[in-house]
Write an enzyme that holds these catalytic residues in place. Sequence first.
Site, PDB file in Angstrom:
ATOM      1  N   CYS A 120       0.860  21.920  10.353  1.00 48.22           N
ATOM      2  CA  CYS A 120       0.117  22.834  11.219  1.00 48.22           C
ATOM      3  C   CYS A 120       0.841  23.417  12.393  1.00 48.22           C
ATOM      4  O   CYS A 120       0.255  24.268  13.090  1.00 48.22           O
ATOM      5  CB  CYS A 120      -1.472  22.292  11.662  1.00 48.22           C
ATOM      6  N   HIS A 138       3.517  32.151  -1.551  1.00 49.70           N
ATOM      7  CA  HIS A 138       2.645  31.720  -2.614  1.00 49.70           C
ATOM      8  C   HIS A 138       1.380  32.568  -2.642  1.00 49.70           C
ATOM      9  O   HIS A 138       1.353  33.598  -1.904  1.00 49.70           O
ATOM     10  CB  HIS A 138       2.092  30.175  -2.868  1.00 49.70           C
ATOM     11  N   LYS A 164       1.965  24.910  -0.647  1.00 46.89           N
ATOM     12  CA  LYS A 164       3.141  24.003  -1.097  1.00 46.89           C
ATOM     13  C   LYS A 164       3.175  22.725  -0.808  1.00 46.89           C
ATOM     14  O   LYS A 164       3.452  21.752  -1.589  1.00 46.89           O
ATOM     15  CB  LYS A 164       4.416  24.734  -0.547  1.00 46.89           C
ATOM     16  N   HIS A 179      -3.552  19.388   5.610  1.00 42.92           N
ATOM     17  CA  HIS A 179      -2.297  18.749   4.929  1.00 42.92           C
ATOM     18  C   HIS A 179      -2.476  17.460   4.193  1.00 42.92           C
ATOM     19  O   HIS A 179      -1.773  17.168   3.183  1.00 42.92           O
ATOM     20  CB  HIS A 179      -1.085  18.843   5.456  1.00 42.92           C
ATOM     21  N   HIS A 223      -0.421  33.521   0.549  1.00 43.06           N
ATOM     22  CA  HIS A 223       0.121  34.507   1.512  1.00 43.06           C
ATOM     23  C   HIS A 223       0.085  35.912   0.849  1.00 43.06           C
ATOM     24  O   HIS A 223      -0.294  36.709   1.587  1.00 43.06           O
ATOM     25  CB  HIS A 223       1.736  34.002   1.451  1.00 43.06           C
ATOM     26  N   CYS A 264       0.223  17.308  14.189  1.00 40.16           N
ATOM     27  CA  CYS A 264       0.422  17.667  12.696  1.00 40.16           C
ATOM     28  C   CYS A 264       1.873  18.759  12.527  1.00 40.16           C
ATOM     29  O   CYS A 264       1.627  19.848  13.084  1.00 40.16           O
ATOM     30  CB  CYS A 264      -0.550  18.507  11.883  1.00 40.16           C
ATOM     31  N   CYS A 324      -4.025  14.621   8.704  1.00 35.75           N
ATOM     32  CA  CYS A 324      -4.315  16.045   8.971  1.00 35.75           C
ATOM     33  C   CYS A 324      -5.236  16.288   7.787  1.00 35.75           C
ATOM     34  O   CYS A 324      -4.886  16.076   6.746  1.00 35.75           O
ATOM     35  CB  CYS A 324      -2.869  16.891   8.964  1.00 35.75           C
TER      36      CYS A 324
END
Length: 540
Positions: free
Chosen positions: A143, A31, A317, A166, A34, A140, A163
């Site tokens: 992660c 995405h 995502k 997330h 990145h 997590c 987390c």
Amino acid sequence: MAATADHSTTGASAPAYYVSTPIYYVNDRPHLGHAYTTVAGDVLTRWHRQRGEKVWYLTGTDEHGQKIMRTAETNGVSPQEWCDKLVEEAWKPLWEHLEIANDDFIRTTEERHTARVQEFVQDLYDKGEIYKGGYSGPYCVGCEEFKLPSELLDGATADEKLCAVHKRPVEWLEEENYFFRLSAYGPQLLEFYAANPDFIQPASARNEVLRFVEQDLKDLSISRSTFDWGVPLPWDEKHVLYVWVDALQNYITAAGYGSDPERFAELWPASVHLVGKDILRFHAVIWPAMLMAAGLPLPKRVVANGWLMVGGEKMSKSNLTGIAPTDLTSHFGVDAYRYYFLRAIPFGTDGSFSWEDFTARYTSELANDFGNLASRVAAMVGKYFDGVLPSATAAGDAEQAVADGLTRAVETADRKIGEELDFAGGLAAIFEFVKQVNGYLTEQEPWKVAKDDSAEGRARLATILYTAAEALRATAVLLNPVMPSTAEKLWASLGAEAAGLGALSAQTVATVADWGRLPAGATVTKGEILFPRLEEKPTA
């Protein structure tokens, strides 16, 4: 990948400027977040190539761990099949699409990596840096990290913890593990940070790491025994290496650690590790400690970029805020995409993506200021001098001011982009120069000067248009690392290569401000519009 043909550094003696991105999890397609880091690394390394330096740019994919294994199971394939599919169909094609000129692409499932990783951890085990124990605590999977209580949020029930990154429940793990004696390296790390104040950047990231290490480090669990998708520990194959310990070593395994000593000596230590701020501790604490234990040099800098935000949340995502880069390049174009994120968001800070802001900058800065300048200069050379660049024989203070403006722009951009990684600041300096050239044309009014058919009038018109074209020559060089396709189009429009200046890729930062490099007599042509009006641009 779209690496250029002359980047090879193997066999040379001088150290190379070595830049790495994080290696990215292949649990899904890439995405904007990145691509943001990868484009930044590409611009940085292209800039250093333009300085005439030897450069090595590394990116790649992180393919082990529980998250990858579960994603593959959900999709009904093996972890290796899932990684192969994503890498070849999503990650590599996107970097090629974005014109990322990486010199290597490493995958952590490659033998050149896994074999060296086993050698590295075996060495630490033999030195007594690794011991066997047990661990229990919150983990997590997103992660791939054990969490401290201070890093968790309250969930829907009294027992549920989330987390903070997330926003998903962590899992409680209890298993037999091997541990790296990370706690022993706290004082050594603090001493290193003090001696190397620029090692962690920006300052906010450095302060975060200092506070973390000063609170006393805990030994690091480096193995998992409840699943098998990972690199087996060479002395105990019931365990696989913790994915982060595996992944961090890509920076040395790709550089020739354990396989090519000459190449490794040239490339290591890395000049810059580019990382997201959420993985800062791995790179600024765990990785240096592991290298200390192994007796290897530490990288020179770890630079943490901020998060791209959508609706106040980190773009990802898992948060359903991931946007595909091609959603934007199909509308704005690749070069505008590369420009926008580095121009709009100061590197190292969080920034919110906005379609409206992208549109506004595209129209104002790229189409109006830059693209229109190139178009009208070529059109006037064509109209008044039949497309042949005239010489400047009537230069005065106005022309000297443009030349001085170029010198300032080059000095500022070189410092900010090449040294400080302040891409926004560097681009601002370049576009300030573009605005200056536009202002110069507005003040000199060549369309009015053209009405004077005297020798003095023709000489003045020639000088004005030469000055503008020469400014565009320099602008093409300065923007080449950021917008390579656009810069090439401009270079061709100016007839620079055919006139004897050589290829755009051969131009250097050191000579870009040398005024008068574009030869009179060059054939200037009005090529395609560099940045078409968005309403005219195809949406496919």
